[in-house]
Motif scaffolding. Sequence first.
Motif, PDB file in Angstrom:
ATOM      1  N   LYS A  51      -8.389   7.424 -10.231  1.00  0.00           N
ATOM      2  CA  LYS A  51      -7.692   8.712 -10.333  1.00  0.00           C
ATOM      3  C   LYS A  51      -7.062   8.867 -11.713  1.00  0.00           C
ATOM      4  O   LYS A  51      -7.050   9.962 -12.292  1.00  0.00           O
ATOM      5  N   LEU A  64       0.829  -1.209   0.000  1.00  0.00           N
ATOM      6  CA  LEU A  64       0.000   0.000   0.000  1.00  0.00           C
ATOM      7  C   LEU A  64       0.863   1.258   0.000  1.00  0.00           C
ATOM      8  O   LEU A  64       0.542   2.243  -0.680  1.00  0.00           O
ATOM      9  N   ASP A  65       1.956   1.240   0.753  1.00  0.00           N
ATOM     10  CA  ASP A  65       2.877   2.384   0.759  1.00  0.00           C
ATOM     11  C   ASP A  65       3.496   2.581  -0.624  1.00  0.00           C
ATOM     12  O   ASP A  65       3.682   3.717  -1.083  1.00  0.00           O
ATOM     13  N   ALA A  67      -6.948  -0.348  -3.100  1.00  0.00           N
ATOM     14  CA  ALA A  67      -5.990   0.738  -3.313  1.00  0.00           C
ATOM     15  C   ALA A  67      -5.685   0.907  -4.799  1.00  0.00           C
ATOM     16  O   ALA A  67      -5.619   2.033  -5.314  1.00  0.00           O
ATOM     17  N   LYS A  80       0.853   4.145  -2.853  1.00  0.00           N
ATOM     18  CA  LYS A  80       0.668   5.558  -2.502  1.00  0.00           C
ATOM     19  C   LYS A  80       1.804   6.416  -3.046  1.00  0.00           C
ATOM     20  O   LYS A  80       1.579   7.511  -3.580  1.00  0.00           O
ATOM     21  N   GLU A  81       3.025   5.911  -2.917  1.00  0.00           N
ATOM     22  CA  GLU A  81       4.189   6.665  -3.383  1.00  0.00           C
ATOM     23  C   GLU A  81       4.186   6.820  -4.903  1.00  0.00           C
ATOM     24  O   GLU A  81       4.587   7.864  -5.436  1.00  0.00           O
ATOM     25  N   GLU A 112      -8.572   2.521  -6.568  1.00  0.00           N
ATOM     26  CA  GLU A 112      -8.595   3.970  -6.353  1.00  0.00           C
ATOM     27  C   GLU A 112      -7.599   4.676  -7.271  1.00  0.00           C
ATOM     28  O   GLU A 112      -7.897   5.741  -7.827  1.00  0.00           O
ATOM     29  N   VAL A 113      -6.419   4.073  -7.435  1.00  0.00           N
ATOM     30  CA  VAL A 113      -5.421   4.655  -8.333  1.00  0.00           C
ATOM     31  C   VAL A 113      -5.941   4.655  -9.765  1.00  0.00           C
ATOM     32  O   VAL A 113      -5.785   5.639 -10.506  1.00  0.00           O
ATOM     33  N   THR A 162       1.499   6.763  -6.926  1.00  0.00           N
ATOM     34  CA  THR A 162       0.268   7.317  -7.497  1.00  0.00           C
ATOM     35  C   THR A 162       0.470   8.629  -8.259  1.00  0.00           C
ATOM     36  O   THR A 162      -0.005   8.756  -9.404  1.00  0.00           O
TER      37      THR A 162
END
Length: 205
Positions: free
Chosen positions: A139, A73-74, A132, A77-78, A135-136, A80
């Motif tokens: 976006k 997940l990190d 996750a 996030k990084e 969601e990316v 994205t």
Amino acid sequence: MATRKPRQSRSKVTVDTIIEAGFIAVASNGTSGTTTRHIADIAGVSVGSLYEYFKNKEEIYDAMARTFVKEVLDMVKELTPIIIEQELEPLFEMIFYTFRDLLTRDDDRYLICLRYATELKYEKYIGQIEMALMEVLMKYMIRHPRYLKVNNLSVTAYISINSSIFNVARHLILPNPQISFDEMVKGLSTMIISYIEAELAKAGN
């Protein structure tokens, strides 16, 4: 006896050390061959100290699964902000290679443990990774509105995600894959993009 919550920094370090030792032990001995004694010895703590934080090795395995998922997940996030600016082909290639690098770091520790994914109960947390990535993807489509017109958007997103990350993991786990990782990445990226473009065509774009 109730286990302690790692509230203080020293306790958290101990818990993190035990979890790290769990990865090392499973990589060396497998899940069935690993004992709390193995984990405690690697962590440099007594078995009694280990039991202050974990009731048994299964609780350690659960913590390992959560640690792995958090790392993924990190990573997502990084990546994205970079992902949403890419074209589709470099986007998928970036995800595949970054995921490979995560799995194979620290002497393939995560990759080896993925071979025991069922025993380690990773499936309990895979949904978090799927969410996750979804969601990316949303976006990305907002940034590139052309793809919002994809026919069966939710189905396309699900297939794109599940045919990518899990195929990467499976390829890396195989002892003697018939094609190279680079070939797999290229072929898989082409296949997913072709599928997305076909769904766009059905929508009349």
